[in-house]
Write a protein that holds these residues in place. Structure first.
Motif, PDB file in Angstrom:
ATOM      1  N   SER A  54      -5.949  13.573 -36.392  1.00  0.00           N
ATOM      2  CA  SER A  54      -4.551  14.012 -36.469  1.00  0.00           C
ATOM      3  C   SER A  54      -4.191  14.845 -35.245  1.00  0.00           C
ATOM      4  O   SER A  54      -5.080  15.311 -34.519  1.00  0.00           O
ATOM      5  N   ALA A  55      -2.894  15.045 -35.060  1.00  0.00           N
ATOM      6  CA  ALA A  55      -2.461  15.980 -34.017  1.00  0.00           C
ATOM      7  C   ALA A  55      -2.718  17.413 -34.465  1.00  0.00           C
ATOM      8  O   ALA A  55      -2.930  18.297 -33.635  1.00  0.00           O
ATOM      9  N   LEU A  59      -4.340  20.098 -32.051  1.00  0.00           N
ATOM     10  CA  LEU A  59      -3.771  21.409 -31.730  1.00  0.00           C
ATOM     11  C   LEU A  59      -4.756  22.529 -32.068  1.00  0.00           C
ATOM     12  O   LEU A  59      -4.921  23.483 -31.307  1.00  0.00           O
ATOM     13  N   THR A  80       9.758  23.919 -34.930  1.00  0.00           N
ATOM     14  CA  THR A  80       8.711  22.899 -34.790  1.00  0.00           C
ATOM     15  C   THR A  80       8.107  22.633 -36.154  1.00  0.00           C
ATOM     16  O   THR A  80       8.421  23.308 -37.136  1.00  0.00           O
ATOM     17  N   PHE A  81       7.230  21.631 -36.199  1.00  0.00           N
ATOM     18  CA  PHE A  81       6.488  21.319 -37.419  1.00  0.00           C
ATOM     19  C   PHE A  81       5.412  22.393 -37.621  1.00  0.00           C
ATOM     20  O   PHE A  81       4.910  22.978 -36.658  1.00  0.00           O
ATOM     21  N   ALA A  83       2.333  22.461 -38.105  1.00  0.00           N
ATOM     22  CA  ALA A  83       1.005  22.347 -37.483  1.00  0.00           C
ATOM     23  C   ALA A  83       0.906  23.043 -36.122  1.00  0.00           C
ATOM     24  O   ALA A  83      -0.167  23.514 -35.736  1.00  0.00           O
ATOM     25  N   VAL A 126       6.534  22.495 -27.266  1.00  0.00           N
ATOM     26  CA  VAL A 126       6.868  21.334 -28.098  1.00  0.00           C
ATOM     27  C   VAL A 126       8.029  20.585 -27.449  1.00  0.00           C
ATOM     28  O   VAL A 126       9.085  21.173 -27.212  1.00  0.00           O
ATOM     29  N   ALA A 154       3.751  15.431 -30.184  1.00  0.00           N
ATOM     30  CA  ALA A 154       3.870  14.604 -31.389  1.00  0.00           C
ATOM     31  C   ALA A 154       5.143  13.765 -31.383  1.00  0.00           C
ATOM     32  O   ALA A 154       5.208  12.735 -32.055  1.00  0.00           O
ATOM     33  N   HIS A 155       6.167  14.187 -30.619  1.00  0.00           N
ATOM     34  CA  HIS A 155       7.436  13.457 -30.601  1.00  0.00           C
ATOM     35  C   HIS A 155       7.627  12.625 -29.340  1.00  0.00           C
ATOM     36  O   HIS A 155       8.717  12.135 -29.083  1.00  0.00           O
ATOM     37  N   SER A 176       0.332  12.593 -31.672  1.00  0.00           N
ATOM     38  CA  SER A 176       0.164  12.259 -33.085  1.00  0.00           C
ATOM     39  C   SER A 176       0.389  10.770 -33.326  1.00  0.00           C
ATOM     40  O   SER A 176       1.325  10.181 -32.790  1.00  0.00           O
ATOM     41  N   GLU A 178       0.501   9.790 -36.651  1.00  0.00           N
ATOM     42  CA  GLU A 178       0.841   9.832 -38.060  1.00  0.00           C
ATOM     43  C   GLU A 178       1.904   8.744 -38.301  1.00  0.00           C
ATOM     44  O   GLU A 178       2.545   8.281 -37.368  1.00  0.00           O
ATOM     45  N   LYS A 181       5.474   8.701 -36.598  1.00  0.00           N
ATOM     46  CA  LYS A 181       5.580   8.951 -35.161  1.00  0.00           C
ATOM     47  C   LYS A 181       5.871   7.666 -34.376  1.00  0.00           C
ATOM     48  O   LYS A 181       6.044   6.600 -34.956  1.00  0.00           O
ATOM     49  N   GLY A 188      -3.743   9.926 -37.304  1.00  0.00           N
ATOM     50  CA  GLY A 188      -4.580   9.965 -36.106  1.00  0.00           C
ATOM     51  C   GLY A 188      -3.963  10.852 -35.058  1.00  0.00           C
ATOM     52  O   GLY A 188      -2.792  11.232 -35.151  1.00  0.00           O
ATOM     53  N   TYR A 324      13.880  21.089 -38.049  1.00  0.00           N
ATOM     54  CA  TYR A 324      13.120  21.557 -39.191  1.00  0.00           C
ATOM     55  C   TYR A 324      13.776  22.823 -39.728  1.00  0.00           C
ATOM     56  O   TYR A 324      14.596  23.409 -39.036  1.00  0.00           O
TER      57      TYR A 324
HETATM   58  C1  LIG Z   1       3.808  15.441 -36.852  1.00  0.00           C
HETATM   59  C2  LIG Z   1       3.704  16.625 -36.006  1.00  0.00           C
HETATM   60  C3  LIG Z   1       2.482  17.307 -35.828  1.00  0.00           C
HETATM   61  C4  LIG Z   1       1.251  16.960 -36.617  1.00  0.00           C
HETATM   62  O1  LIG Z   1       0.840  15.669 -36.457  1.00  0.00           O
HETATM   63  P1  LIG Z   1      -0.288  15.054 -37.440  1.00  0.00           P
HETATM   64  O2  LIG Z   1      -0.836  13.922 -36.651  1.00  0.00           O
HETATM   65  O3  LIG Z   1       0.424  14.639 -38.677  1.00  0.00           O
HETATM   66  O4  LIG Z   1      -1.283  16.117 -37.701  1.00  0.00           O
HETATM   67  C5  LIG Z   1       2.439  18.366 -34.960  1.00  0.00           C
HETATM   68  N1  LIG Z   1       3.532  18.777 -34.290  1.00  0.00           N
HETATM   69  C6  LIG Z   1       4.730  18.172 -34.436  1.00  0.00           C
HETATM   70  C7  LIG Z   1       5.880  18.663 -33.651  1.00  0.00           C
HETATM   71  C8  LIG Z   1       4.858  17.096 -35.322  1.00  0.00           C
HETATM   72  O5  LIG Z   1       6.040  16.501 -35.487  1.00  0.00           O
END
Ligand SMILES: *Cc1c(COP(=O)(O)O)cnc(C)c1O
Length: 376
Positions: A54-55, A59, A80-81, A83, A126, A154-155, A176, A178, A181, A188, A324
């Motif tokens: 995963s991302a 991170l 941001t998300f 994570a 980000v 991730a974006h 990411s 996921e 994405k 992943g 978000y």
């Molecule tokens: C989705 C996302 C993550 C986490 O990604 P995963 O692969 O689901 O762990 C981290 N940062 C941002 C900004 C995200 O949108």
């Protein structure tokens, strides 16, 4: 109509690769992961790429690799998300939340400089929705202050920004895969760098402290059966179970081939939205999208009537979201929150609209039609 917000675009190419992995009957950490890492490094122009599950893991390990003393501070956007910021807490570091630039919604560089103090050791950048943070301005300041820079990509899938891929401007980049994405492996992630020393322990961290290629070991054992120590490994670091596996990588290899096409389709859709909403009063694009230049994982708008508009769109079968709630408004992060007033107020206007590579023109026009009708 029933229009999804996000949807992975997967089909027979992915199934074919999965079937090949089944055929080989090696579905853990193996040759597909190695191949995917190689292709990803080439794709984003990085010296080294390592596949993770995963991302979020990327991170976490990006910060881990610098071994910062406990209690040091890390600058991170509030918008941001989760994570991006949980990675800071996993490492027993302290998040310092930064407000957003009113135009781009990326980290406000002036607010970042205001909130900096000598305990800061790193910045989590980000590229929100895929729109690039001004890395050409951020990097010189970061290096003057001795801060490490980790890019949360991730974006984005490494859009070119001023001649360099996003994710390779900073010390470490994290991507990411996921399912929501730009491309997916189910779940992943990938961690990259142009300074391979930054990632020297990542292979051990991703697999419970063991830095070893089981696939290569198995091959050499089969072909030259003289080494009685083939099973040997040494554990030097406290690792996690964060590796990518060959099933995920087999999907990723197929997705990477399709990525340019999927990204081009996203760009077309965003252009349709931008043209379609241009004259609608009370609705503005979320940020200054440049779909012909950058890759975007999300498209959205700002509206003063967010809740009513969301409910209206839902009644027409159109899924929406909000990305978000700023982290400074979340209970977990409240203890660290310090004036991110702009984004905490402004985020109440955000509506994320459907965006994925398989969206049809008919569906996009349907969404635009009801955005217009809501207003009429
Ligand atoms: C989705 C996302 C993550 C986490 O990604 P995963 O692969 O689901 O762990 C981290 N940062 C941002 C900004 C995200 O949108």
């Amino acid at each position: 109509m029933n229009i999804r917000l996000f949807k992975p675009s997967v089909g027979k190419e992915e199934l074919k690769n999965i079937a090949d992995a089944f055929e080989r009957s090696w579905i853990g950490l193996g040759p597909n992961v190695n191949e995917f890492e190689k292709q990803w490094a080439e794709f984003v122009n990085a010296e080294i790429a390592i596949g993770l599950n995963s991302a979020t893991a990327a991170l976490h390990l990006a910060l881990r690799s610098f071994d910062f003393p406990k209690g040091k501070k890390v600058l991170v956007p509030s918008l941001t998300f989760a994570a991006t910021a949980t990675a800071i807490l996993y490492n027993q570091l302290i998040p310092v939340f930064v407000d957003s630039d009113p135009t781009t919604l990326g980290m406000d560089l002036d607010d970042m400089k205001r909130k900096y103090d000598e305990d800061c050791v790193a910045i989590m950048v980000v590229h929100y929705a895929g729109h690039p943070v001004a890395m050409d301005q951020l990097m010189p300041w970061a290096s003057e202050k001795g801060l490490k820079v980790i890019e949360d990509c991730a974006h984005t899938t490494g859009s070119d920004y001023k001649g360099k891929s996003l994710g390779t401007w900073g010390d470490i980049g994290c991507y990411s895969f996921e399912e929501k994405k730009l491309m997916t492996t189910g779940d992943g992630g990938m961690i990259v760098s142009n300074t391979p020393e930054h990632l020297q322990d990542i292979k051990a961290y991703r697999w419970v402290g063991i830095d070893k290629d089981n696939w290569k070991t198995a091959q050499s054992y089969v072909h030259a059966n003289k080494d009685a120590m083939h099973w040997f490994y040494e554990i030097n670091v406290l690792g996690y179970k964060y590796n990518m596996n060959d099933l995920a990588a087999s999907i990723g290899l197929a997705q990477l081939k399709k990525l340019p096409k999927m990204n081009a389709r996203r760009a077309e859709i965003i252009r349709m939205y931008l043209d379609g909403i241009e004259d609608i009063e009370g609705i503005k694009p979320l940020l200054p999208f440049e779909p012909e230049k950058y890759v975007y994982q999300m498209f959205g708008i700002r509206s003063d009537k967010r809740d009513d508009l969301m409910i209206y769109l839902k009644s027409k079968g159109i899924a929406t979201g909000c990305h978000y709630t700023p982290l400074t408004a979340q209970p977990l992060f409240k203890p660290y929150a310090k004036d991110c007033d702009y984004i905490e107020n402004e985020a109440n206007k955000f509506i994320t609209l459907p965006l994925h590579a398989d969206l049809t023109n008919e569906e996009v026009n349907y969404v635009i039609k009801y955005l217009k009708e809501f207003n009429a």
